[in-house]
Design a protein around this motif. Sequence first.
Motif, mmCIF file in Angstrom:
data_model
loop_
_atom_site.group_PDB
_atom_site.id
_atom_site.type_symbol
_atom_site.label_atom_id
_atom_site.label_comp_id
_atom_site.label_asym_id
_atom_site.label_seq_id
_atom_site.Cartn_x
_atom_site.Cartn_y
_atom_site.Cartn_z
ATOM 1 N N ALA A 109 0.833 -1.206 0.000
ATOM 2 C CA ALA A 109 0.000 0.000 0.000
ATOM 3 C C ALA A 109 0.868 1.256 0.000
ATOM 4 O O ALA A 109 0.583 2.227 -0.712
ATOM 5 N N GLY A 110 1.934 1.230 0.796
ATOM 6 C CA GLY A 110 2.855 2.361 0.817
ATOM 7 C C GLY A 110 3.553 2.554 -0.512
ATOM 8 O O GLY A 110 3.719 3.695 -0.974
ATOM 9 N N LEU A 111 3.968 1.456 -1.152
ATOM 10 C CA LEU A 111 4.627 1.553 -2.459
ATOM 11 C C LEU A 111 3.673 2.085 -3.526
ATOM 12 O O LEU A 111 4.079 2.859 -4.406
ATOM 13 N N LEU A 112 2.412 1.676 -3.445
ATOM 14 C CA LEU A 112 1.413 2.212 -4.379
ATOM 15 C C LEU A 112 1.254 3.714 -4.183
ATOM 16 O O LEU A 112 1.161 4.479 -5.159
ATOM 17 N N ALA A 113 1.242 4.141 -2.922
ATOM 18 C CA ALA A 113 1.157 5.575 -2.634
ATOM 19 C C ALA A 113 2.364 6.312 -3.197
ATOM 20 O O ALA A 113 2.231 7.394 -3.793
ATOM 21 N N VAL A 114 3.554 5.732 -3.040
ATOM 22 C CA VAL A 114 4.771 6.350 -3.588
ATOM 23 C C VAL A 114 4.687 6.471 -5.100
ATOM 24 O O VAL A 114 5.040 7.506 -5.688
ATOM 25 N N LEU A 115 4.204 5.419 -5.757
ATOM 26 C CA LEU A 115 4.065 5.437 -7.214
ATOM 27 C C LEU A 115 3.127 6.545 -7.663
ATOM 28 O O LEU A 115 3.421 7.289 -8.610
ATOM 29 N N ILE A 116 1.998 6.696 -6.978
ATOM 30 C CA ILE A 116 1.023 7.741 -7.323
ATOM 31 C C ILE A 116 1.635 9.118 -7.113
ATOM 32 O O ILE A 116 1.459 10.030 -7.941
ATOM 33 N N ILE A 117 2.355 9.293 -6.015
ATOM 34 C CA ILE A 117 2.981 10.585 -5.718
ATOM 35 C C ILE A 117 3.995 10.964 -6.792
ATOM 36 O O ILE A 117 3.988 12.086 -7.310
ATOM 37 N N LEU A 118 4.855 10.030 -7.138
ATOM 38 C CA LEU A 118 5.915 10.329 -8.104
ATOM 39 C C LEU A 118 5.361 10.508 -9.519
ATOM 40 O O LEU A 118 5.894 11.296 -10.294
ATOM 41 N N GLN A 119 4.295 9.782 -9.836
ATOM 42 C CA GLN A 119 3.700 9.933 -11.162
ATOM 43 C C GLN A 119 3.001 11.271 -11.319
ATOM 44 O O GLN A 119 3.063 11.884 -12.381
ATOM 45 N N GLY A 120 2.325 11.717 -10.252
ATOM 46 C CA GLY A 120 1.544 12.953 -10.367
ATOM 47 C C GLY A 120 2.273 14.202 -9.939
ATOM 48 O O GLY A 120 2.035 15.277 -10.476
ATOM 49 N N GLN A 121 3.185 14.086 -8.940
ATOM 50 C CA GLN A 121 3.922 15.234 -8.403
ATOM 51 C C GLN A 121 2.955 16.383 -8.070
ATOM 52 O O GLN A 121 2.977 17.438 -8.685
ATOM 53 N N TYR A 122 2.118 16.150 -7.075
ATOM 54 C CA TYR A 122 0.988 17.036 -6.790
ATOM 55 C C TYR A 122 1.365 18.199 -5.871
ATOM 56 O O TYR A 122 1.649 17.989 -4.692
ATOM 57 N N PRO A 123 1.348 19.422 -6.372
ATOM 58 C CA PRO A 123 1.532 20.574 -5.481
ATOM 59 C C PRO A 123 0.275 20.770 -4.640
ATOM 60 O O PRO A 123 -0.826 20.425 -5.076
ATOM 61 N N PRO A 124 0.401 21.298 -3.437
ATOM 62 C CA PRO A 124 -0.781 21.467 -2.579
ATOM 63 C C PRO A 124 -1.711 22.551 -3.104
ATOM 64 O O PRO A 124 -1.297 23.465 -3.821
ATOM 65 N N LYS A 125 -2.995 22.436 -2.737
ATOM 66 C CA LYS A 125 -3.977 23.458 -3.106
ATOM 67 C C LYS A 125 -4.892 23.713 -1.908
ATOM 68 O O LYS A 125 -4.976 22.918 -0.977
ATOM 69 N N PHE A 126 -5.588 24.852 -1.945
ATOM 70 C CA PHE A 126 -6.534 25.239 -0.923
ATOM 71 C C PHE A 126 -5.888 25.235 0.466
ATOM 72 O O PHE A 126 -4.814 25.773 0.647
ATOM 73 N N ASP A 127 -6.541 24.616 1.460
ATOM 74 C CA ASP A 127 -6.012 24.633 2.831
ATOM 75 C C ASP A 127 -4.645 23.972 2.937
ATOM 76 O O ASP A 127 -3.815 24.383 3.763
ATOM 77 N N GLN A 128 -4.413 22.954 2.121
ATOM 78 C CA GLN A 128 -3.085 22.325 2.130
ATOM 79 C C GLN A 128 -1.999 23.364 1.849
ATOM 80 O O GLN A 128 -0.977 23.413 2.535
ATOM 81 N N LYS A 129 -2.251 24.157 0.820
ATOM 82 C CA LYS A 129 -1.273 25.182 0.427
ATOM 83 C C LYS A 129 -1.083 26.202 1.547
ATOM 84 O O LYS A 129 0.043 26.649 1.820
ATOM 85 N N HIS A 130 -2.181 26.565 2.200
ATOM 86 C CA HIS A 130 -2.093 27.554 3.275
ATOM 87 C C HIS A 130 -1.206 27.061 4.416
ATOM 88 O O HIS A 130 -0.363 27.812 4.922
ATOM 89 N N VAL A 131 -1.381 25.809 4.828
ATOM 90 C CA VAL A 131 -0.608 25.323 5.976
ATOM 91 C C VAL A 131 0.861 25.123 5.604
ATOM 92 O O VAL A 131 1.761 25.426 6.415
ATOM 93 N N VAL A 132 1.121 24.640 4.389
ATOM 94 C CA VAL A 132 2.511 24.446 3.961
ATOM 95 C C VAL A 132 3.203 25.801 3.796
ATOM 96 O O VAL A 132 4.363 25.974 4.212
ATOM 97 N N ASP A 133 2.493 26.764 3.207
ATOM 98 C CA ASP A 133 3.058 28.112 3.048
ATOM 99 C C ASP A 133 3.286 28.774 4.399
ATOM 100 O O ASP A 133 4.295 29.475 4.603
ATOM 101 N N ALA A 134 2.350 28.569 5.336
ATOM 102 C CA ALA A 134 2.497 29.158 6.670
ATOM 103 C C ALA A 134 3.717 28.587 7.377
ATOM 104 O O ALA A 134 4.460 29.314 8.056
ATOM 105 N N ALA A 135 3.946 27.286 7.222
ATOM 106 C CA ALA A 135 5.119 26.659 7.829
ATOM 107 C C ALA A 135 6.404 27.234 7.258
ATOM 108 O O ALA A 135 7.352 27.546 7.999
ATOM 109 N N ALA A 136 6.438 27.406 5.926
ATOM 110 C CA ALA A 136 7.627 27.977 5.288
ATOM 111 C C ALA A 136 7.854 29.411 5.748
ATOM 112 O O ALA A 136 8.992 29.831 5.993
#
Length: 592
Positions: A109-136
């Motif tokens: 399951a973890g390897l499948l998640a890694v495959l999806i992440i690397l294939q899509g390379q998803y930047p955060p959006k909406f609240d995800q982006k806000h929290v990641v930007d706030a941390a930076a």
Amino acid sequence: MMVSGRGKIAEWMKRFVFILFALIVGYLLTASIFSTCYLGSYRYMNAAQVEEINVEHTFYIQDHYIQHIVVFTAFSLLLVLLRAKGGGKITDKNNRRISRLGTAACIAAGLLAVLIILQGQYPPKFDQKHVVDAAAALNAHDYSDFEVGGYLFIFPFQMGIVMYFQVLSRMFGSLNYIAFELVNAVWIVLCYWLYMKIAGMLWDKEHRCKTQTAVLCLLFVPFILYATFLYGTVVGMAFALLSFYNVLLYEANPKIHSLLIAGVSIGLATVFKSNYTVYMIAELIFIVLKILADRGCERRKTYARLLLILIIIVCFGIGRFGVSQSIRSANQGQEVKGIPMMAWVVMGLQDGKCAPGWYNAYNNTVYERNDYDYDKTQEAVLDDLKSRVKGMMSRPLETTGFFVKKVSAQWNNPTFQSLWILENRSGRETPIWILQEKGRVVYTFLANLLQTWILAGAFLYAVLRFKKSGIEEMILPITFIGGFVFHLFWEAEGLYAILYFPLLLPLCVCGYREWSKWLYARRTEMMTDGWKSPAGVRLRMKICTAAVVVVVVCALSYTTVFAKLFARNDDTGVFNTYTQETVNESDALSEQ
């Protein structure tokens, strides 16, 4: 007498939990068989007669109940055949190999998640982006998010997950979202491993139930897709389940390390996402039930459980205090209250353009309208709440329809918004297969079958384990009930349902195991006594009764009352396919 009375209270509470759990899961199962909700794009005219497109619209459509009945019947026959092949008795000569298979399923399951992440390379959006930007920003000593109108000024409860991303940013670099998502994949492996271990502790000494739970977790792809979701969902669940596991360990053998891990883990889970407070409350109820149920236990055991309750509450308080102090430290000693929490209840009782009770920006709007003043906003929110409750009580039929659609939109979406969180995020030109038209259709079709199949297993668990279950098993149903009831009134989204639905996975496995035992016992009776025996007559009556009930319910599914109670068929006529594009420009051009 007092001890005996305590035991009776625990028994009645256990029955109440089972009955309520069966009612909730039974309702969700019926809804899942006959109806389905999907998110998609919808073009409409707003109040100003301007055309808009809502990309998060919920469609309520009828489902094909025959396919669900066929899948369940075929699987039941398969269970009987497998038990018959094994002689009716589950044997296991190599428990270690089976246990390793379960661990391998979690890693897969973890390897499948890694495959999806690397294939899509998803930047955060909406609240995800806000929290990641706030941390930076905080790592760069930029505290503008605490200024009036800033993200952490409005949502200070997000500080816990922001601190988490601050740590990850120092480890992997600011805004390194790919690394953050890969860490999520590790948390998913831990979540699934813990589900496997919890199932093993509750029901299994031969490792078979553990492995079956792990395999089912691997099949539950919607949660795996949440590896791309840079929020508190995945990491919070990992720590909440770690706490559950250590609570069960502590019950079996009170050790100080289990005590501390249980408390610290649930404290961290609530820091990363406040919704996991439901898990903490469920833990406390479970421990109280154990105290009441163990009639003749030593005082030492009772004191150990009371100490566990104390540690959990203390760790929860420390987590809250730590977040509050972090905000003060970053905000020059100033307290930030943010939007009153009651605003989410009001929003959860309002209509929205996505679905009833879903996010409609009420909380932001009411805070801004009252000049970001907490006390004034609190008064306005309470006034709105009183007005809304009064209006709902005066229109009971309309209110019933509201809650039916709210529940369906949140719990009867088989993808749990997993495609929506990927939508318009791919860092590559070509989206991954499940976001393409054919992949989307296949994924949603299989997810729909799997959701119904899981609910059926959980319902079988509630029915067949009613008399045999121990108090230890209550921790999962209590948590699921808590999440369901909480979000009846709180803001609703599929993003929230995914916090609780995976709790059904081990219950589903146990339910089908009980079902296979029951079926095999009936088969043995028939082979021994024959269909004309008293046992055969009773079984024929049960089969005929079940068949009649199924036929009657299927016939009733076409009535208006049934459609209103289970949100069936409201939007079938306008729903194209689940492609996030209800207005298909190419079709429009071809028609011209």
